[in-house]
Scaffold this motif. Structure first.
Motif, mmCIF file in Angstrom:
data_model
loop_
_atom_site.group_PDB
_atom_site.id
_atom_site.type_symbol
_atom_site.label_atom_id
_atom_site.label_comp_id
_atom_site.label_asym_id
_atom_site.label_seq_id
_atom_site.Cartn_x
_atom_site.Cartn_y
_atom_site.Cartn_z
ATOM 1 N N VAL A 99 -12.320 0.748 -1.368
ATOM 2 C CA VAL A 99 -12.396 0.945 0.080
ATOM 3 C C VAL A 99 -12.825 -0.391 0.675
ATOM 4 O O VAL A 99 -13.820 -0.978 0.240
ATOM 5 C CB VAL A 99 -13.413 2.042 0.479
ATOM 6 N N PHE A 100 -12.062 -0.885 1.631
ATOM 7 C CA PHE A 100 -12.403 -2.110 2.353
ATOM 8 C C PHE A 100 -12.698 -1.744 3.803
ATOM 9 O O PHE A 100 -11.922 -1.022 4.432
ATOM 10 C CB PHE A 100 -11.251 -3.118 2.356
ATOM 11 N N VAL A 101 -13.796 -2.246 4.313
ATOM 12 C CA VAL A 101 -14.120 -2.127 5.733
ATOM 13 C C VAL A 101 -13.998 -3.543 6.286
ATOM 14 O O VAL A 101 -14.790 -4.424 5.926
ATOM 15 C CB VAL A 101 -15.531 -1.560 5.955
ATOM 16 N N THR A 102 -12.997 -3.767 7.115
ATOM 17 C CA THR A 102 -12.597 -5.129 7.468
ATOM 18 C C THR A 102 -12.516 -5.322 8.978
ATOM 19 O O THR A 102 -11.955 -4.491 9.688
ATOM 20 C CB THR A 102 -11.219 -5.433 6.837
ATOM 21 N N ARG A 103 -13.079 -6.451 9.420
ATOM 22 C CA ARG A 103 -12.993 -6.845 10.824
ATOM 23 C C ARG A 103 -11.979 -7.987 10.925
ATOM 24 O O ARG A 103 -12.114 -9.015 10.253
ATOM 25 C CB ARG A 103 -14.345 -7.303 11.363
ATOM 26 N N VAL A 104 -10.967 -7.774 11.768
ATOM 27 C CA VAL A 104 -9.915 -8.768 11.979
ATOM 28 C C VAL A 104 -9.934 -9.167 13.446
ATOM 29 O O VAL A 104 -9.834 -8.321 14.334
ATOM 30 C CB VAL A 104 -8.532 -8.192 11.591
ATOM 31 N N ARG A 105 -10.067 -10.479 13.672
ATOM 32 C CA ARG A 105 -10.098 -10.999 15.043
ATOM 33 C C ARG A 105 -9.010 -12.062 15.171
ATOM 34 O O ARG A 105 -8.929 -12.965 14.336
ATOM 35 C CB ARG A 105 -11.472 -11.609 15.329
ATOM 36 N N ASP A 106 -8.178 -11.936 16.185
ATOM 37 C CA ASP A 106 -7.085 -12.888 16.414
ATOM 38 C C ASP A 106 -6.211 -13.053 15.170
ATOM 39 O O ASP A 106 -5.773 -14.157 14.838
ATOM 40 C CB ASP A 106 -7.635 -14.247 16.863
ATOM 41 N N GLY A 107 -5.987 -11.952 14.456
ATOM 42 C CA GLY A 107 -5.088 -11.964 13.305
ATOM 43 C C GLY A 107 -5.679 -12.503 12.021
ATOM 44 O O GLY A 107 -4.954 -12.674 11.036
ATOM 45 N N LEU A 108 -7.001 -12.769 11.990
ATOM 46 C CA LEU A 108 -7.644 -13.301 10.794
ATOM 47 C C LEU A 108 -8.868 -12.469 10.430
ATOM 48 O O LEU A 108 -9.609 -12.002 11.313
ATOM 49 C CB LEU A 108 -8.076 -14.754 11.016
ATOM 50 N N ILE A 109 -9.119 -12.321 9.138
ATOM 51 C CA ILE A 109 -10.288 -11.575 8.665
ATOM 52 C C ILE A 109 -11.533 -12.426 8.908
ATOM 53 O O ILE A 109 -11.619 -13.565 8.445
ATOM 54 C CB ILE A 109 -10.163 -11.234 7.174
#
Length: 157
Positions: free
Chosen positions: A117-127
């Protein structure tokens, strides 16, 4: 056009599957390492909270590339490695997605399946941030590394 968080995490899992899988040439490997690192912001915060030997945060794109490269060549006897049962959940925060999946494969004729399970924040198309929860013991079991893991754990007591 900026990639959505779902697009980015799916690209990540596909890239890791290809990198870890059999039949990747040295040139393809270098390209994959660059592509995987390119999914991350220059400054990031990636952690593996369930890492049995402790979590060493990865804080930059360069550290992420080195992390992927440190996995080395696919192990001998690996016949298949792929991400399956991928489900991406949207959250109330449009930058954050939760991705459930399994790495499944076959090594030396033995099938394996490891949940993540990954909990991921992506901003402007980048992690920019990720918490990657994996069954590290299951991975060690799949690849025949339980004795090494047990020894490393015993030496840290």
């Amino acid at each position: 056009m900026t990639r959505t968080p779902e697009d980015v995490v799916r690209a990540l899992v596909r890239g890791v599957s290809r990198l870890r899988g059999p039949g990747v040439s040295p040139d393809e490997r270098e390209t994959l390492l660059d592509e995987l690192a390119g999914l991350y912001a220059e400054r990031t915060d990636v952690r593996h909270p369930f890492a049995p030997l402790g979590d060493e945060p990865l804080r930059s794109r360069a550290e992420l590339r080195a992390h992927f490269a440190a996995r080395g060549e696919p192990p001998a006897g690996l016949e298949r490695w792929e991400a399956v049962d991928i489900v991406v959940h949207q959250t109330a925060d449009p930058e954050v997605v939760v991705q459930e999946f399994r790495y499944a494969g076959c090594i030396h004729g033995r099938d394996f399946s490891v949940p993540l399970v990954f909990v991921t924040r992506v901003r402007d198309g980048l992690i920019v941030e990720s918490r990657d929860y994996a069954d590290h013991v299951g991975l060690a079991r799949a690849f025949g590394h339980l004795p090494e893991l047990a020894g490393a754990l015993a030496s840290t007591v």
